[in-house]
Enzyme design. Sequence first.
Site, short mmCIF file in Angstrom:
data_model
loop_
_atom_site.label_atom_id
_atom_site.label_comp_id
_atom_site.label_asym_id
_atom_site.label_seq_id
_atom_site.Cartn_x
_atom_site.Cartn_y
_atom_site.Cartn_z
N ASP A 42 67.38 44.87 47.05
CA ASP A 42 67.30 46.07 46.10
C ASP A 42 65.81 46.64 46.34
O ASP A 42 64.92 45.73 46.90
CB ASP A 42 67.47 45.64 44.74
CG ASP A 42 67.20 46.85 43.65
OD1 ASP A 42 67.59 47.66 43.87
OD2 ASP A 42 66.47 46.63 42.57
N SER A 43 65.47 47.85 45.74
CA SER A 43 64.16 48.33 45.90
C SER A 43 63.37 47.42 44.92
O SER A 43 62.18 47.47 45.32
CB SER A 43 64.17 49.66 45.29
OG SER A 43 64.55 49.84 44.12
N HIS A 87 68.95 49.20 37.50
CA HIS A 87 68.30 48.82 36.41
C HIS A 87 68.68 48.89 34.84
O HIS A 87 68.53 48.35 33.93
CB HIS A 87 66.90 49.87 36.06
CG HIS A 87 65.66 49.12 37.29
ND1 HIS A 87 66.06 49.27 38.57
CD2 HIS A 87 64.53 49.00 36.82
CE1 HIS A 87 64.99 49.00 39.24
NE2 HIS A 87 64.11 48.52 38.47
N TYR A 137 62.59 53.55 44.90
CA TYR A 137 63.18 54.38 46.15
C TYR A 137 63.70 55.66 45.52
O TYR A 137 64.07 56.69 46.18
CB TYR A 137 64.26 53.65 46.63
CG TYR A 137 63.95 52.35 47.72
CD1 TYR A 137 62.61 51.87 47.62
CD2 TYR A 137 64.69 51.92 48.43
CE1 TYR A 137 62.22 50.91 48.53
CE2 TYR A 137 64.72 50.98 49.22
CZ TYR A 137 63.46 50.18 49.42
OH TYR A 137 63.30 49.14 50.13
N GLY A 138 63.91 55.62 44.29
CA GLY A 138 65.03 56.54 43.64
C GLY A 138 64.67 58.19 43.56
O GLY A 138 65.34 59.01 43.49
N CYS A 180 71.02 48.02 45.56
CA CYS A 180 70.45 49.20 45.10
C CYS A 180 71.42 50.45 45.19
O CYS A 180 72.14 50.78 46.44
CB CYS A 180 69.10 49.64 46.23
SG CYS A 180 68.29 51.04 45.73
N ASN A 181 71.55 51.22 43.93
CA ASN A 181 72.54 52.52 44.35
C ASN A 181 71.97 53.56 44.95
O ASN A 181 72.56 54.04 45.89
CB ASN A 181 72.50 53.01 42.53
CG ASN A 181 73.58 52.24 41.79
OD1 ASN A 181 74.73 52.81 41.67
ND2 ASN A 181 72.99 51.21 41.23
N THR A 182 70.64 53.68 45.11
CA THR A 182 69.94 54.70 45.64
C THR A 182 70.32 54.51 47.38
O THR A 182 70.67 55.39 48.27
CB THR A 182 68.66 54.93 45.61
OG1 THR A 182 68.44 55.09 44.20
CG2 THR A 182 68.02 55.98 46.29
N GLU A 225 61.14 48.45 33.75
CA GLU A 225 60.12 47.60 34.52
C GLU A 225 58.93 47.23 33.72
O GLU A 225 58.41 46.42 33.74
CB GLU A 225 59.39 48.56 35.59
CG GLU A 225 60.13 49.10 36.96
CD GLU A 225 60.65 47.93 37.99
OE1 GLU A 225 59.47 46.94 37.94
OE2 GLU A 225 61.48 48.00 38.53
N CYS A 227 72.55 52.82 38.61
CA CYS A 227 71.31 52.43 38.90
C CYS A 227 71.40 50.91 38.42
O CYS A 227 71.47 50.52 37.50
CB CYS A 227 70.16 53.16 38.15
SG CYS A 227 68.73 52.48 38.56
#
Length: 276
Positions: free
Chosen positions: A18-19, A194, A50-51, A81-83, A160, A192
């Site tokens: 993931d990012s 998160h 990254y988003g 990571c979805n992105t 975060e 996402c």
Amino acid sequence: MPNPNPAPLCDRPIGVFDSGLGGLTVVRAIRTQLPHESIIYLGDTARVPYGARSPETIIRYARTCGRALAARNIKMLVVACNTVSAVALDVLRVELDLPVLGVIVPGASAAVQASRSGRIGVIATTSTVASGAYARAVAAQSSTAEVHSLAAPLLVPLVEEGWLDDPITEQVIARYLAELVPHEIDALVLGCTHYPMLHGPLERVAARVLGAQVAVVDSAQATASELKDFLSQRGLATTLPHSTLKLMVTDRPQQFAAVASRFLGHTIEDVSLIDL
Ligand code: DGL
């Protein structure tokens, strides 16, 4: 010199990346559904988020993360990571000599199953929304379902920051979800990594703002289920009775260890710092 006793393919770990720390939502779901599978996790904490980056940059970052894990004797790669799943999955599939699973298709399938009206909302990063990946994945499974996607970038820094149960976070969620009211959705995909950390507040606010009929779909859980099917169909499920979890990041390992301990519910002491 080659290892004289290499582990059978099925007993090698699964690589997950993931990012940053959000991919731990996918790690947690995998460990619940597949407790015997070992995982090597890479969080690119030096370059998160990254988003909102361009597709070219996301592909460049994804390549370095994918290669770093592929070099560590994994049996397959899960892009948490979805992105990255939205923008770079095909590149990784072509370039890496490994099965690669992303989070978009499992999340989209779960949404199609959860929705009765076929009106599906997706909240995600700006780049995931711009890619149209969820709309394509839903269209591949249902000719009648419609997808309404919304970028909700402020939720990433709130997670975060650890503001998981905070009235300000609820206000931000309410402000975003209000934009989906006209579309009368009955399923909301957390698109996402998160967002599953805000599952409780998102469910509460969605019920208040969008109506009690809205099913909140967690792409982390859907991905772990898909991974389980994938491993058993390919004969790749581990035969080992115990699993290991190795965590690597590209910056600030101590801070990552603290959040990971809180999130995974046990003390994590050993997080390695790597350079990509
Ligand atoms: N991992 C990203 C995702 O799932 C969220 C954080 C970021 O923007 O890097 O889209």
